[in-house]
Write a protein that holds these residues in place. Structure first.
Motif, PDB file in Angstrom:
ATOM      1  N   GLY A 134       0.785  -1.226   0.000  1.00  0.00           N
ATOM      2  CA  GLY A 134       0.000   0.000   0.000  1.00  0.00           C
ATOM      3  C   GLY A 134       0.820   1.280   0.000  1.00  0.00           C
ATOM      4  N   VAL A 135       2.120   1.173   0.135  1.00  0.00           N
ATOM      5  CA  VAL A 135       2.985   2.350   0.123  1.00  0.00           C
ATOM      6  C   VAL A 135       3.563   2.518  -1.276  1.00  0.00           C
ATOM      7  N   GLU A 136       3.343   3.684  -1.863  1.00  0.00           N
ATOM      8  CA  GLU A 136       3.789   3.912  -3.235  1.00  0.00           C
ATOM      9  C   GLU A 136       5.288   4.214  -3.263  1.00  0.00           C
ATOM     10  N   LYS A 137       6.044   3.338  -3.865  1.00  0.00           N
ATOM     11  CA  LYS A 137       7.491   3.526  -3.876  1.00  0.00           C
ATOM     12  C   LYS A 137       7.920   4.701  -4.736  1.00  0.00           C
ATOM     13  N   ASP A 138       7.120   5.048  -5.752  1.00  0.00           N
ATOM     14  CA  ASP A 138       7.482   6.183  -6.595  1.00  0.00           C
ATOM     15  C   ASP A 138       7.148   7.511  -5.924  1.00  0.00           C
ATOM     16  N   LYS A 139       6.311   7.454  -4.933  1.00  0.00           N
ATOM     17  CA  LYS A 139       5.940   8.678  -4.229  1.00  0.00           C
ATOM     18  C   LYS A 139       6.871   8.902  -3.029  1.00  0.00           C
ATOM     19  N   PHE A 140       7.219   7.835  -2.382  1.00  0.00           N
ATOM     20  CA  PHE A 140       8.083   7.910  -1.200  1.00  0.00           C
ATOM     21  C   PHE A 140       9.421   7.260  -1.552  1.00  0.00           C
ATOM     22  N   LEU A 141      10.332   8.107  -2.047  1.00  0.00           N
ATOM     23  CA  LEU A 141      11.626   7.595  -2.496  1.00  0.00           C
ATOM     24  C   LEU A 141      12.578   7.481  -1.313  1.00  0.00           C
ATOM     25  N   ILE A 142      13.175   6.322  -1.162  1.00  0.00           N
ATOM     26  CA  ILE A 142      14.094   6.078  -0.060  1.00  0.00           C
ATOM     27  C   ILE A 142      15.469   5.749  -0.606  1.00  0.00           C
ATOM     28  N   ASN A 143      16.463   6.427  -0.055  1.00  0.00           N
ATOM     29  CA  ASN A 143      17.840   6.204  -0.436  1.00  0.00           C
ATOM     30  C   ASN A 143      18.672   5.991   0.824  1.00  0.00           C
ATOM     31  N   HIS A 144      19.361   4.885   0.878  1.00  0.00           N
ATOM     32  CA  HIS A 144      20.210   4.574   2.036  1.00  0.00           C
ATOM     33  C   HIS A 144      21.644   4.523   1.535  1.00  0.00           C
ATOM     34  N   ALA A 145      22.212   5.714   1.360  1.00  0.00           N
ATOM     35  CA  ALA A 145      23.473   5.849   0.646  1.00  0.00           C
ATOM     36  C   ALA A 145      24.683   5.454   1.472  1.00  0.00           C
ATOM     37  N   SER A 146      24.565   5.527   2.782  1.00  0.00           N
ATOM     38  CA  SER A 146      25.701   5.179   3.630  1.00  0.00           C
ATOM     39  C   SER A 146      25.197   4.484   4.878  1.00  0.00           C
ATOM     40  N   LEU A 147      26.121   4.020   5.688  1.00  0.00           N
ATOM     41  CA  LEU A 147      25.736   3.289   6.903  1.00  0.00           C
ATOM     42  C   LEU A 147      25.221   4.212   8.003  1.00  0.00           C
ATOM     43  N   THR A 148      25.217   5.509   7.738  1.00  0.00           N
ATOM     44  CA  THR A 148      24.721   6.434   8.755  1.00  0.00           C
ATOM     45  C   THR A 148      23.633   7.366   8.247  1.00  0.00           C
ATOM     46  N   LEU A 149      23.218   7.193   7.003  1.00  0.00           N
ATOM     47  CA  LEU A 149      22.259   8.139   6.443  1.00  0.00           C
ATOM     48  C   LEU A 149      21.248   7.443   5.540  1.00  0.00           C
ATOM     49  N   THR A 184      17.553   8.688   3.466  1.00  0.00           N
ATOM     50  CA  THR A 184      16.683   9.815   3.164  1.00  0.00           C
ATOM     51  C   THR A 184      15.348   9.319   2.623  1.00  0.00           C
ATOM     52  N   LEU A 185      14.323  10.055   2.987  1.00  0.00           N
ATOM     53  CA  LEU A 185      12.977   9.814   2.473  1.00  0.00           C
ATOM     54  C   LEU A 185      12.558  11.063   1.727  1.00  0.00           C
ATOM     55  N   THR A 186      12.238  10.928   0.451  1.00  0.00           N
ATOM     56  CA  THR A 186      11.761  12.051  -0.332  1.00  0.00           C
ATOM     57  C   THR A 186      10.294  11.837  -0.660  1.00  0.00           C
ATOM     58  N   VAL A 187       9.474  12.770  -0.220  1.00  0.00           N
ATOM     59  CA  VAL A 187       8.055  12.734  -0.561  1.00  0.00           C
ATOM     60  C   VAL A 187       7.908  13.544  -1.840  1.00  0.00           C
ATOM     61  N   THR A 188       7.608  12.887  -2.926  1.00  0.00           N
ATOM     62  CA  THR A 188       7.547  13.564  -4.214  1.00  0.00           C
ATOM     63  C   THR A 188       6.122  14.049  -4.506  1.00  0.00           C
ATOM     64  N   SER A 189       6.045  15.186  -5.156  1.00  0.00           N
ATOM     65  CA  SER A 189       4.751  15.778  -5.512  1.00  0.00           C
ATOM     66  C   SER A 189       3.773  15.669  -4.341  1.00  0.00           C
ATOM     67  N   ALA A 190       4.166  16.300  -3.273  1.00  0.00           N
ATOM     68  CA  ALA A 190       3.399  16.168  -2.035  1.00  0.00           C
ATOM     69  C   ALA A 190       1.999  16.756  -2.159  1.00  0.00           C
ATOM     70  N   HIS A 191       1.059  16.128  -1.498  1.00  0.00           N
ATOM     71  CA  HIS A 191      -0.320  16.609  -1.445  1.00  0.00           C
ATOM     72  C   HIS A 191      -0.745  16.699   0.018  1.00  0.00           C
ATOM     73  N   PRO A 192      -1.804  17.436   0.292  1.00  0.00           N
ATOM     74  CA  PRO A 192      -2.235  17.599   1.692  1.00  0.00           C
ATOM     75  C   PRO A 192      -2.426  16.272   2.437  1.00  0.00           C
ATOM     76  N   GLU A 193      -2.830  15.246   1.739  1.00  0.00           N
ATOM     77  CA  GLU A 193      -3.034  13.952   2.421  1.00  0.00           C
ATOM     78  C   GLU A 193      -1.723  13.296   2.843  1.00  0.00           C
ATOM     79  N   ASP A 194      -0.605  13.844   2.355  1.00  0.00           N
ATOM     80  CA  ASP A 194       0.710  13.333   2.787  1.00  0.00           C
ATOM     81  C   ASP A 194       1.149  13.971   4.103  1.00  0.00           C
TER      82      ASP A 194
END
Lengths: 113, 114
Positions: B61-76, B78-88
């Motif tokens: 139920g979680v849209e991967k294209d809307k909630f982009l997750i990047n785990h680039a290092s062992l300490t970081l 990021t979650l990017t909410v793309t094209s955010a709408h009020p329901e987000d």
């Protein structure tokens, strides 16, 4: 479906009163059980956990919980609450260690001096 | 103790814009990080599991294209909410797992989308 149910959404107690917060779960297979606490303005912290062994688990700050497998329950208890116990308490379950925690809705506890 | 930080702690954005939330483990390395969403007076709901160096695993139920997750290092992570709408609009919380052990939670980020 996997789920966690916390019966009380709000609990109000006076200092020195005893506390019991209910938690029931629905989960197939082996479960690991947790209680987390969130003090006002702070992040979630682990109070105690049950993985195996003695079903009566003691945690930090005088809290304990009892795993009753036949009742699918993991109730949290404290014999005498303090004003500083005012917080929100979350029960959680996982099927493998600390991975993929499923949380209950939380119980907000207010302790009055 | 193990400390996890999130940045920003709160953000207000316009509908249609993207918002990035950072989750850092400050004093330990976290192979796995988790992202949760919490609606008012409701429980934390797991959105996705983020593993360093690989693609995140999203819950049903979680849209991967809307909630982009990047785990680039062992300490970081990021979650990017793309094209955010009020329901987000919600409270987003991350946790970082030390080894196969305990999850340590960040303080959360409150997102308001106008």
């Amino acid at each position: 479906a996997q789920s966690v149910s916390q019966h009380n959404h709000h609990v109000i107690l006076s200092e020195a009163a005893s506390l019991e917060l209910g938690c029931n779960y629905s989960y197939g297979g082996t479960v690991n059980l947790f209680w987390y606490v969130q003090y006002p303005g702070q992040h979630l912290q682990l109070l105690l956990k049950y993985f195996s062994g003695d079903p009566l688990v003691k945690g930090i700050k005088g809290f304990e919980a009892e795993f009753i497998k036949s009742k699918f329950s993991f109730n949290l208890r404290k014999p005498s609450v303090q004003w500083s116990d005012t917080a929100e308490y979350f029960c959680a379950v996982s099927g493998g260690g600390y991975n993929k925690l499923i949380f209950g809705a939380g119980t907000r506890l207010a302790v009055h001096p | 103790g193990a400390v996890v930080s999130q940045h920003p702690s709160w953000v207000i954005c316009k509908s249609g814009t993207s918002v990035k939330i950072e989750c850092r483990s400050l004093d330990f390395q976290a192979t796995t990080m988790f992202w949760y969403r919490q609606f008012p007076k409701q429980s934390l709901m797991l959105m996705a599991t983020s593993n360093e160096g690989s693609k995140a695993t999203y819950e049903q139920g979680v849209e991967k294209d809307k909630f982009l997750i990047n785990h680039a290092s062992l300490t970081l992570s990021t979650l990017t909410v793309t094209s955010a709408h009020p329901e987000d609009s919600s409270f987003y919380i991350c946790s970082a797992q030390r080894g196969a052990g305990e999850q340590f939670f960040g303080p959360g980020t409150r997102l308001t989308v106008l």
